[in-house]
Design a protein around this motif. Structure first.
Motif: not given
Lengths: 170, 98
Positions: A101-128
Protein backbone atom coordinates in the motif's frame (compact mmCIF):
# COMPACT_ATOMS: atom_id res chain seq x y z
CA UNK A 1 -16.28 9.37 -29.63
CA UNK A 2 -16.46 5.89 -28.15
CA UNK A 3 -12.78 6.11 -27.25
CA UNK A 4 -13.15 6.65 -23.46
CA UNK A 5 -15.73 3.88 -23.27
CA UNK A 6 -13.39 1.48 -25.07
CA UNK A 7 -10.51 2.60 -22.85
CA UNK A 8 -12.40 1.85 -19.62
CA UNK A 9 -13.72 -1.46 -20.95
CA UNK A 10 -10.19 -2.59 -21.87
CA UNK A 11 -8.81 -1.36 -18.53
CA UNK A 12 -11.47 -3.34 -16.68
CA UNK A 13 -10.65 -6.42 -18.79
CA UNK A 14 -6.93 -6.04 -18.00
CA UNK A 15 -7.59 -5.77 -14.25
CA UNK A 16 -10.00 -8.72 -14.29
CA UNK A 17 -7.45 -10.85 -16.15
CA UNK A 18 -4.70 -9.93 -13.69
CA UNK A 19 -6.93 -10.73 -10.70
CA UNK A 20 -7.81 -14.04 -12.36
CA UNK A 21 -4.09 -14.78 -12.68
CA UNK A 22 -3.78 -14.36 -8.92
CA UNK A 23 -6.90 -16.36 -8.06
CA UNK A 24 -7.03 -19.41 -10.36
CA UNK A 25 -5.53 -22.50 -8.82
CA UNK A 26 -4.54 -24.35 -11.97
CA UNK A 27 -1.75 -22.67 -14.01
CA UNK A 28 -3.64 -23.33 -17.26
CA UNK A 29 -6.63 -21.25 -16.14
CA UNK A 30 -4.26 -18.60 -14.81
CA UNK A 31 -2.43 -18.50 -18.16
CA UNK A 32 -5.67 -18.07 -20.12
CA UNK A 33 -6.68 -15.29 -17.76
CA UNK A 34 -3.28 -13.65 -18.25
CA UNK A 35 -3.72 -13.87 -22.03
CA UNK A 36 -6.89 -11.77 -21.63
CA UNK A 37 -4.81 -9.14 -19.81
CA UNK A 38 -2.18 -9.14 -22.57
CA UNK A 39 -4.72 -8.71 -25.36
CA UNK A 40 -6.53 -5.95 -23.45
CA UNK A 41 -3.17 -4.21 -22.98
CA UNK A 42 -2.55 -4.44 -26.73
CA UNK A 43 -5.86 -2.65 -27.26
CA UNK A 44 -4.83 0.03 -24.77
CA UNK A 45 -1.56 0.55 -26.65
CA UNK A 46 -3.62 1.04 -29.79
CA UNK A 47 -5.78 3.62 -28.04
CA UNK A 48 -2.61 5.42 -26.89
CA UNK A 49 -1.67 5.61 -30.61
CA UNK A 50 1.27 3.23 -30.30
CA UNK A 51 0.51 1.22 -33.42
CA UNK A 52 3.83 -0.61 -33.72
CA UNK A 53 3.87 -1.59 -30.04
CA UNK A 54 0.24 -2.73 -30.42
CA UNK A 55 1.25 -5.15 -33.17
CA UNK A 56 4.39 -6.32 -31.37
CA UNK A 57 2.45 -6.87 -28.16
CA UNK A 58 -0.02 -9.11 -29.99
CA UNK A 59 2.65 -11.02 -31.90
CA UNK A 60 5.39 -11.37 -29.30
CA UNK A 61 3.52 -11.34 -25.97
CA UNK A 62 0.05 -12.70 -26.69
CA UNK A 63 1.39 -14.86 -29.50
CA UNK A 64 4.88 -16.16 -28.85
CA UNK A 65 5.43 -15.90 -25.10
CA UNK A 66 1.92 -17.02 -24.12
CA UNK A 67 1.95 -19.97 -26.49
CA UNK A 68 5.36 -20.96 -25.13
CA UNK A 69 4.01 -20.85 -21.57
CA UNK A 70 0.87 -22.78 -22.53
CA UNK A 71 2.97 -25.33 -24.40
CA UNK A 72 5.19 -25.92 -21.37
CA UNK A 73 2.19 -26.18 -19.02
CA UNK A 74 0.60 -28.79 -21.28
CA UNK A 75 3.97 -30.51 -21.77
CA UNK A 76 4.37 -31.07 -18.01
CA UNK A 77 0.85 -32.58 -17.81
CA UNK A 78 -0.05 -31.10 -14.43
CA UNK A 79 -2.62 -33.05 -12.41
CA UNK A 80 -4.66 -31.37 -9.64
CA UNK A 81 -2.66 -33.16 -6.92
CA UNK A 82 0.64 -31.91 -8.39
CA UNK A 83 -0.39 -28.37 -7.49
CA UNK A 84 1.31 -26.86 -4.44
CA UNK A 85 -0.66 -26.52 -1.26
CA UNK A 86 -1.63 -22.86 -0.99
CA UNK A 87 -3.48 -22.88 2.31
CA UNK A 88 -1.96 -19.65 3.62
CA UNK A 89 -2.95 -17.72 0.50
CA UNK A 90 -5.21 -15.15 2.18
CA UNK A 91 -2.65 -14.40 4.92
CA UNK A 92 0.03 -13.79 2.30
CA UNK A 93 -2.44 -11.68 0.32
CA UNK A 94 -3.28 -9.54 3.34
CA UNK A 95 0.38 -9.17 4.29
CA UNK A 96 1.42 -8.38 0.74
CA UNK A 97 -1.36 -5.82 0.32
CA UNK A 98 -0.37 -4.14 3.59
CA UNK A 99 3.28 -4.03 2.52
CA UNK A 100 2.43 -2.77 -0.96
CA UNK A 101 0.00 0.00 0.00
CA UNK A 102 2.69 2.61 0.79
CA UNK A 103 4.40 1.99 -2.56
CA UNK A 104 1.10 2.21 -4.44
CA UNK A 105 0.16 5.41 -2.62
CA UNK A 106 3.56 6.93 -3.41
CA UNK A 107 3.17 6.09 -7.10
CA UNK A 108 -0.39 7.45 -7.19
CA UNK A 109 0.81 10.62 -5.48
CA UNK A 110 3.53 10.95 -8.11
CA UNK A 111 1.02 10.57 -10.93
CA UNK A 112 -1.32 13.08 -9.32
CA UNK A 113 1.48 15.60 -8.97
CA UNK A 114 1.99 15.47 -12.75
CA UNK A 115 -1.48 17.06 -13.02
CA UNK A 116 -2.22 15.72 -16.49
CA UNK A 117 -5.62 17.07 -17.43
CA UNK A 118 -6.15 16.91 -21.16
CA UNK A 119 -4.87 14.46 -23.73
CA UNK A 120 -2.89 16.33 -26.37
CA UNK A 121 -3.58 15.44 -29.99
CA UNK A 122 -0.97 12.96 -31.25
CA UNK A 123 1.26 14.41 -34.00
CA UNK A 124 0.89 12.76 -37.43
CA UNK A 125 2.89 9.59 -37.82
CA UNK A 126 3.18 9.13 -34.05
CA UNK A 127 3.96 5.55 -33.08
CA UNK A 128 4.26 4.24 -36.61
CA UNK A 129 6.99 1.83 -37.60
CA UNK A 130 8.99 4.56 -39.34
CA UNK A 131 9.08 6.96 -36.39
CA UNK A 132 9.97 4.22 -33.92
CA UNK A 133 12.58 2.79 -36.27
CA UNK A 134 14.34 6.12 -36.74
CA UNK A 135 14.66 6.60 -32.97
CA UNK A 136 15.59 2.95 -32.42
CA UNK A 137 18.45 3.00 -34.93
CA UNK A 138 19.86 6.40 -33.99
CA UNK A 139 19.50 7.15 -30.28
CA UNK A 140 19.05 3.58 -29.09
CA UNK A 141 21.47 1.73 -31.35
CA UNK A 142 23.77 0.48 -28.58
CA UNK A 143 20.93 -0.89 -26.36
CA UNK A 144 19.49 -2.54 -29.46
CA UNK A 145 22.76 -4.33 -30.18
CA UNK A 146 23.14 -5.34 -26.53
CA UNK A 147 19.62 -6.81 -26.62
CA UNK A 148 20.59 -8.88 -29.64
CA UNK A 149 23.52 -10.33 -27.69
CA UNK A 150 21.18 -10.96 -24.75
CA UNK A 151 18.79 -12.88 -26.99
CA UNK A 152 21.65 -14.98 -28.33
CA UNK A 153 22.84 -15.78 -24.79
CA UNK A 154 19.28 -16.69 -23.76
CA UNK A 155 18.89 -18.92 -26.80
CA UNK A 156 22.13 -20.81 -26.12
CA UNK A 157 21.33 -20.99 -22.40
CA UNK A 158 17.86 -22.41 -23.00
CA UNK A 159 19.20 -25.05 -25.36
CA UNK A 160 21.96 -26.02 -22.90
CA UNK A 161 19.57 -26.14 -19.91
CA UNK A 162 16.57 -27.88 -21.46
CA UNK A 163 18.55 -30.16 -23.73
CA UNK A 164 20.39 -31.86 -20.88
CA UNK A 165 19.92 -35.63 -20.91
CA UNK A 166 19.16 -37.64 -17.78
CA UNK A 167 22.24 -39.40 -16.42
CA UNK A 168 24.53 -37.55 -18.80
CA UNK A 169 27.27 -35.20 -17.78
CA UNK A 170 25.10 -33.86 -14.93
CA UNK B 1 -7.10 9.20 -20.42
CA UNK B 2 -3.29 9.22 -20.02
CA UNK B 3 -3.64 9.72 -16.28
CA UNK B 4 -5.95 6.72 -16.06
CA UNK B 5 -3.53 4.64 -18.13
CA UNK B 6 -0.83 5.50 -15.58
CA UNK B 7 -3.17 4.46 -12.74
CA UNK B 8 -3.79 1.20 -14.56
CA UNK B 9 -0.07 0.60 -14.96
CA UNK B 10 0.43 1.09 -11.20
CA UNK B 11 -2.45 -1.30 -10.52
CA UNK B 12 -1.04 -3.97 -12.84
CA UNK B 13 2.43 -3.65 -11.34
CA UNK B 14 1.06 -3.99 -7.80
CA UNK B 15 -1.04 -7.01 -8.79
CA UNK B 16 2.12 -8.56 -10.24
CA UNK B 17 4.04 -7.99 -6.99
CA UNK B 18 1.11 -9.47 -5.06
CA UNK B 19 1.18 -12.51 -7.33
CA UNK B 20 4.87 -13.06 -6.65
CA UNK B 21 4.29 -12.70 -2.90
CA UNK B 22 1.18 -14.82 -2.54
CA UNK B 23 1.33 -17.69 -5.01
CA UNK B 24 3.51 -20.77 -4.69
CA UNK B 25 2.94 -22.23 -8.13
CA UNK B 26 6.09 -21.51 -10.09
CA UNK B 27 4.19 -20.88 -13.34
CA UNK B 28 1.95 -18.30 -11.72
CA UNK B 29 4.96 -16.59 -10.14
CA UNK B 30 6.59 -16.41 -13.56
CA UNK B 31 3.46 -14.96 -15.17
CA UNK B 32 3.16 -12.44 -12.34
CA UNK B 33 6.68 -11.24 -13.21
CA UNK B 34 5.52 -10.85 -16.82
CA UNK B 35 2.55 -8.88 -15.50
CA UNK B 36 4.93 -6.48 -13.73
CA UNK B 37 6.86 -6.00 -16.98
CA UNK B 38 3.60 -5.28 -18.78
CA UNK B 39 2.57 -2.73 -16.19
CA UNK B 40 5.91 -0.95 -16.64
CA UNK B 41 5.43 -1.11 -20.41
CA UNK B 42 2.04 0.56 -20.18
CA UNK B 43 3.69 3.30 -18.15
CA UNK B 44 6.33 3.78 -20.87
CA UNK B 45 3.67 3.99 -23.60
CA UNK B 46 1.52 6.42 -21.61
CA UNK B 47 4.48 8.72 -20.91
CA UNK B 48 5.55 8.55 -24.55
CA UNK B 49 2.06 9.70 -25.54
CA UNK B 50 2.16 12.43 -22.90
CA UNK B 51 5.52 13.84 -23.98
CA UNK B 52 4.98 13.05 -27.67
CA UNK B 53 8.36 11.33 -27.86
CA UNK B 54 9.16 7.96 -29.38
CA UNK B 55 11.70 6.94 -26.73
CA UNK B 56 9.02 5.28 -24.62
CA UNK B 57 8.00 3.06 -27.50
CA UNK B 58 11.60 2.00 -28.12
CA UNK B 59 12.00 1.19 -24.42
CA UNK B 60 8.79 -0.84 -24.49
CA UNK B 61 10.13 -2.84 -27.44
CA UNK B 62 13.42 -3.48 -25.61
CA UNK B 63 11.49 -4.60 -22.52
CA UNK B 64 9.54 -7.05 -24.68
CA UNK B 65 12.78 -8.48 -26.08
CA UNK B 66 14.13 -8.92 -22.54
CA UNK B 67 10.84 -10.54 -21.52
CA UNK B 68 11.10 -12.99 -24.40
CA UNK B 69 14.66 -13.92 -23.41
CA UNK B 70 13.53 -14.28 -19.81
CA UNK B 71 10.62 -16.51 -20.83
CA UNK B 72 12.88 -18.86 -22.78
CA UNK B 73 15.37 -19.21 -19.91
CA UNK B 74 12.81 -19.36 -17.11
CA UNK B 75 10.76 -22.06 -18.82
CA UNK B 76 13.91 -24.12 -19.43
CA UNK B 77 14.73 -23.82 -15.73
CA UNK B 78 11.16 -24.79 -14.79
CA UNK B 79 11.38 -27.92 -16.96
CA UNK B 80 14.67 -28.88 -15.32
CA UNK B 81 13.32 -28.30 -11.81
CA UNK B 82 10.18 -30.27 -12.58
CA UNK B 83 12.31 -33.15 -13.89
CA UNK B 84 14.48 -32.95 -10.79
CA UNK B 85 11.84 -32.61 -8.07
CA UNK B 86 8.57 -33.56 -9.77
CA UNK B 87 6.82 -30.60 -8.19
CA UNK B 88 5.82 -27.06 -9.08
CA UNK B 89 5.99 -25.64 -5.55
CA UNK B 90 8.39 -22.71 -5.14
CA UNK B 91 9.06 -23.78 -1.53
CA UNK B 92 10.50 -27.09 -2.75
CA UNK B 93 13.04 -25.35 -4.95
CA UNK B 94 15.73 -24.61 -2.37
CA UNK B 95 18.79 -25.89 -4.22
CA UNK B 96 20.78 -22.71 -3.67
CA UNK B 97 20.50 -22.96 0.09
CA UNK B 98 22.93 -25.86 0.00
Amino acid sequence: MSQPLLFYALSLLAIVGAVGLLMFKHPMNAAMSFAVTLIALAGLYGLLSATLVFAIQLIVYAGAIMSLILFIIMFLNIQPDDLPDESGYWYYLAGGAAALTPLALLLLYGINSLSVTSTPEAPPGFGTIKEVGVVLFTDWLLPFEIVSILLLVALVGAVVLAGKREGGND
Amino acid sequence: MIEHALYLSVALFCLGVLGVITRRNVFVVFMAIELMLNGANLGFIAFARLHESMDGHVLALLVMAVAAAEAALALAVIILLHKHKGKLDTNVFNLLRG
